[in-house]
Enzyme design. Structure first.
Site, short mmCIF file in Angstrom:
data_model
loop_
_atom_site.label_atom_id
_atom_site.label_comp_id
_atom_site.label_asym_id
_atom_site.label_seq_id
_atom_site.Cartn_x
_atom_site.Cartn_y
_atom_site.Cartn_z
N ASP A 46 0.69 -1.17 -0.05
CA ASP A 46 -0.08 0.03 0.15
C ASP A 46 0.97 1.24 -0.01
O ASP A 46 2.03 1.33 0.47
CB ASP A 46 -0.77 -0.12 1.09
CG ASP A 46 -1.96 -0.97 1.16
OD1 ASP A 46 -2.27 -1.69 0.13
OD2 ASP A 46 -2.24 -1.61 2.39
N TYR A 74 6.52 -8.63 8.57
CA TYR A 74 6.13 -7.39 8.69
C TYR A 74 6.58 -6.77 10.20
O TYR A 74 6.25 -7.47 11.25
CB TYR A 74 4.68 -6.95 8.36
CG TYR A 74 4.39 -7.34 7.00
CD1 TYR A 74 4.24 -6.44 5.86
CD2 TYR A 74 3.79 -8.69 6.70
CE1 TYR A 74 3.69 -6.80 4.57
CE2 TYR A 74 3.52 -9.18 5.60
CZ TYR A 74 3.47 -7.98 4.41
OH TYR A 74 2.82 -8.29 3.16
N ASP A 88 -7.08 1.02 8.03
CA ASP A 88 -5.78 1.59 8.27
C ASP A 88 -5.98 3.16 8.38
O ASP A 88 -7.16 3.57 8.32
CB ASP A 88 -4.85 1.41 7.04
CG ASP A 88 -5.08 1.86 5.68
OD1 ASP A 88 -5.86 2.89 5.75
OD2 ASP A 88 -4.74 1.40 4.91
N ARG A 184 -3.67 -5.21 7.82
CA ARG A 184 -4.72 -4.35 8.14
C ARG A 184 -5.97 -5.27 8.68
O ARG A 184 -6.60 -4.80 9.48
CB ARG A 184 -5.21 -3.60 6.86
CG ARG A 184 -4.43 -2.46 6.35
CD ARG A 184 -4.85 -1.80 5.16
NE ARG A 184 -4.74 -2.88 3.87
CZ ARG A 184 -5.51 -2.52 2.78
NH1 ARG A 184 -6.28 -1.54 2.83
NH2 ARG A 184 -5.19 -3.47 1.73
#
Length: 296
Positions: A46, A74, A88, A184
């Site tokens: 993203d 992550y 988000d 997310r």
């Protein structure tokens, strides 16, 4: 590495994507730096996310589909106490709930339920196609999107820090997960489990398969020195290796089956005697069959 890159070279560039750019924009910049049109990436990030974006050049773009199957890692920050339209910080807040009484112990207990093999509904602003159109395009057009749950694996979900925020609680986490896992969605679902809502405020991808931040380069540094990995090095570092003899190499170049050789389960990188990466093969009973041939 310091090899010169030409417009016909085949290889991989590991980019440390900055915040604010789409993955498509990064590909466009690499296309100009490399001087070739045939460029693609493995695993979209993203615009708000940073970190490892694996970019393929020329024939190595065909390798990306195989690299996308790799696990990813992550680092992220989850804000508890607010729900957003996009799961988000880039979305609009749709609800807020006081986080009084939410303890670190309660958060840890909730996180426990999202480790291992889980069923996850992707964020509605994901790149998943619904009747040929990206889900995020449908959402932005005002359509209601309902996505089906999918099986994913979260092999590690560590809480690094829990602290009070101006409007909620921030939870720093580190995650190892299978391809197709949405961080997310983990943020959204953790907030839902605790009854206060949640969304992602920061996301940095630290690893894609064997490619980590230690091998990643900023766009600025690539503009000064175009550091890339030849396709042969990538294949040898990602898959088991088989060194063929001359006769086998000739058969591999034309995608023929190879009887009488034993390969491990999954895909194996096949190499010619001179070290050229030829193809990916996998075992099928008594023969090995090609899944992708990279030379002609």
């Amino acid at each position: 590495m310091s090899l010169d890159f030409t417009s016909t070279s085949d290889g991989i560039v590991v980019v440390d994507k900055p915040a604010g750019l789409t993955s498509h924009t990064v590909v466009a910049r690499i296309r100009r730096l490399a001087g070739t049109r045939k460029v693609g990436h493995a695993g979209t990030l993203d615009p708000m996310a940073t970190g490892v974006l694996v970019v393929g050049l020329n024939r190595a773009t065909r390798l990306l589909g195989h690299l996308q199957l790799a696990d990813k890692s992550y680092d992220a920050t989850i804000r508890l106490g607010a729900t957003t339209t996009t799961d988000d910080a880039e979305g609009e807040i749709t609800s807020t709930v006081p986080v009084d009484g939410i303890t670190a112990e309660a958060i840890a207990a909730a996180v426990d339920g999202f480790r291992g093999d889980i069923s996850q509904v992707p964020s509605t602003v994901s790149a998943i196609k619904v009747d040929g159109k990206r889900a995020y395009d449908r959402v932005r057009a005002g359509e209601e999107v309902v996505l089906k749950a999918r099986a994913v694996t979260v092999s590690r979900y560590d809480i690094l820090d829990v602290r009070a925020a101006a409007e909620g609680i921030d939870v720093d986490v580190s995650v190892d997960c299978s391809s197709g896992t949405y961080i997310r969605a983990l943020a959204r679902d953790l907030g839902a489990e605790l009854g206060v809502g949640g969304h992602l405020t920061a996301l940095r991808r630290t690893r894609v398969g064997s490619f980590g931040l230690e091998t990643a380069h900023t766009l600025e540094s690539l503009a000064e020195s175009f550091d890339w990995l030849p396709i042969a090095d990538v294949a040898a570092g990602t898959f088991p290796r088989y060194d063929a003899d001359d006769a086998q190499a000739a058969a591999i170049r034309t995608g023929r089956q190879l009887p009488g050789i034993e390969l491990p389960a999954g895909q194996t990188a096949m190499f010619a005697p001179d070290g050229t990466f030829l193809a990916l093969y996998e075992p099928h009973g008594p023969v090995a069959k090609p899944t992708a041939v990279f030379v002609s």
